[in-house]
Design a protein around this motif. Structure first.
Motif, PDB file in Angstrom:
ATOM      1  N   GLU A 137       0.733  -1.316   0.392  1.00  0.00           N
ATOM      2  CA  GLU A 137      -0.183   0.260  -0.575  1.00  0.00           C
ATOM      3  C   GLU A 137       0.570   1.705   0.120  1.00  0.00           C
ATOM      4  N   TYR A 138       1.379   1.397   0.703  1.00  0.00           N
ATOM      5  CA  TYR A 138       2.758   2.279   0.616  1.00  0.00           C
ATOM      6  C   TYR A 138       3.334   2.541  -0.285  1.00  0.00           C
TER       7      TYR A 138
ATOM      8  N   LYS B 163       1.652   6.311   1.747  1.00  0.00           N
ATOM      9  CA  LYS B 163       1.153   6.202   2.960  1.00  0.00           C
ATOM     10  C   LYS B 163       0.937   5.108   3.611  1.00  0.00           C
TER      11      LYS B 163
ATOM     12  N   ASN C 202      -2.425   2.418   5.500  1.00  0.00           N
ATOM     13  CA  ASN C 202      -3.576   2.721   6.690  1.00  0.00           C
ATOM     14  C   ASN C 202      -3.503   1.707   7.541  1.00  0.00           C
TER      15      ASN C 202
ATOM     16  N   SER D  96      -6.188   1.227  10.170  1.00  0.00           N
ATOM     17  CA  SER D  96      -7.441   1.533  10.561  1.00  0.00           C
ATOM     18  C   SER D  96      -8.060  -0.301  11.140  1.00  0.00           C
TER      19      SER D  96
ATOM     20  N   ASN E  12      -9.250  -1.213   8.272  1.00  0.00           N
ATOM     21  CA  ASN E  12      -8.497  -1.696   6.406  1.00  0.00           C
ATOM     22  C   ASN E  12      -8.022  -3.043   6.953  1.00  0.00           C
TER      23      ASN E  12
ATOM     24  N   ARG F 218      -0.639  -3.327  14.784  1.00  0.00           N
ATOM     25  CA  ARG F 218      -1.183  -1.883  14.513  1.00  0.00           C
ATOM     26  C   ARG F 218       0.132  -0.905  15.813  1.00  0.00           C
TER      27      ARG F 218
END
Length: 410
Positions: free
Chosen positions: A41-42, A47, A49, A51, A54, A81
């Motif tokens: 994703e990065y 960035k 995420n 959450s 996600n 996380r």
């Protein structure tokens, strides 16, 4: 009701062990899978995420997610996380030398964590849920555990199953609500943690007990020299590190057990310890001393005092801001670092002269309880007792290569 963490040995047949290890392997694959997707994703968005929404979406794509209990999967998710949140917090402080969370080794067996549900403990028997969708059809496992005798608890709040690759054994960590003994004491004591002096304990009547840390230093120094000639993270290196850990823990147990027993005898109800959070980051004594400070087992020592104190009905608080306590004169309050004449001597122009760690412990006592244990005295501690402990049958030596007793005596 006080909580303590109880370490227990798992006794299971080979089939049950294999299932537990497979579930722990699945936890590693899930942890690494989440990290891989976040890194992708990065690369795409610039960035990350983290959450729960996600991460839950990613979990549905991971093939090993059905290999262990669903609530434990969520705890693995929360580990990821928390790792990223800690990394972001360090970056925000400008500490760019810290790297983003990394993958766990492909053969690493991650802990299986259970909170509130998914397990049952009946005396010395544990039953774990593994979910309903494992490929082998196993939905739960049961095994026997053994731990230190004399611990009575009402309820198990949390349970973790871990694998010690050095000993090759599966272990359990139980967070339990214990039955504390009745304690009608009213006395208080302050503890200053150190290196040469492991604990300087200032009681409310002005007496001070010092617990020597010289043997702990000697053990760590000796095994550090032994490891210097070994390949890092090799099997032999791990065996030596394991032996050092066991010897240090043995000494800490002896010292803390003696201290708590002394507190019970004196009618102590509360122990105050300086807050060590951030002490490693906020001090710089040079490379060699910094290395020793970072390796010193302060947190392990405090945790031992907390759970042993809980069993004796003694409250242990480690929230005293100890900034400046080592350079402040306990009698006149003058703050002058040069008053610390040597590692073990504090001397002020007002006439106060004391062992440096004693001065620190007295200052912690006064900071916490707003009263000096030696008020009204002539500036002398009433009685000073120095205690040192030996390993007994735990020898400080490196066994010969191939020694089969290495693990048993560690």
């Amino acid at each position: 009701m006080p909580l303590i963490t109880l370490k227990a040995q798992v006794h299971a047949d080979s089939q049950t062990e294999a299932v537990l290890k497979d579930a722990m392997f699945c936890a590693t694959k899930v942890y690494n899978g989440l990290l891989w997707h976040l890194r992708e994703e990065y690369k795409e968005n610039g960035k990350v995420n983290i959450s729960r929404k996600n991460l839950n979406r990613i979990l549905k794509e991971l093939p090993r997610v059905k290999g262990y209990y669903s609530m434990s999967v969520q705890l693995t998710r929360d580990e990821v996380r928390e790792a990223y949140r800690s990394f972001f917090a360090l970056k925000k402080k400008g500490l760019t030398q810290h790297k983003a969370p990394g993958f766990r080794h492909k053969n690493y067996l991650s802990p299986l964590k259970y909170v509130q549900s998914g397990f049952r403990v009946d005396k010395n028997r544990v039953t774990l849920s593994l979910g309903t969708s494992r490929e082998d059809g196993v939905k739960q496992v049961s095994f026997r555990i053994s731990h230190r005798p004399g611990i009575e608890y009402d309820r198990v709040r949390e349970l973790s199953i871990t694998y010690d690759k050095i000993s090759g054994q599966i272990e359990a960590r139980l967070v339990v609500e214990v039955k504390a003994r009745e304690n009608s004491g009213t006395e208080r004591v302050a503890v200053d943690l150190g290196e040469t002096v492991l604990m300087a304990c200032a009681f409310g009547d002005g007496t001070v007990t010092l617990y020597s840390g010289r043997l702990v230093k000697a053990i760590r120094r000796y095994w550090q020299k032994v490891r210097a000639s070994l390949q890092r993270n090799s099997r032999r290196w791990g065996q030596v590190a394991h032996r050092e850990k066991k010897q240090v823990e043995q000494l800490l147990h002896v010292a803390t057990s003696h201290f708590i027993a002394e507190c019970v005898r004196r009618g102590v109800k509360e122990i105050a310890i300086g807050d060590i959070n951030g002490i490693r980051e906020s001090t710089d004594y040079g490379d060699q001393l910094n290395q020793r400070l970072h390796a010193w087992p302060y947190r392990k020592l405090i945790n031992m005092l907390k759970y042993k104190g809980a069993l004796a009905g003694i409250v242990v608080r480690d929230d005293v801001n100890e900034r400046g306590t080592s350079v402040t004169c306990h009698v006149c309050g003058r703050v002058l670092s040069s008053n610390r004449k040597s590692r073990g001597l504090y001397e002020c122009s007002c006439g106060w002269r004391a062992q440096a760690d004693v001065n620190g412990a007295l200052n912690i006592f006064e900071k916490k309880y707003k009263v000096s244990p030696i008020k009204g005295s002539s500036g002398r501690v009433a009685r000073l007792v120095v205690l040192s402990f030996r390993l007994g049958w735990h020898g400080v030596h490196e066994p010969k290569r191939g020694d089969k007793n290495l693990r048993a005596s560690a």
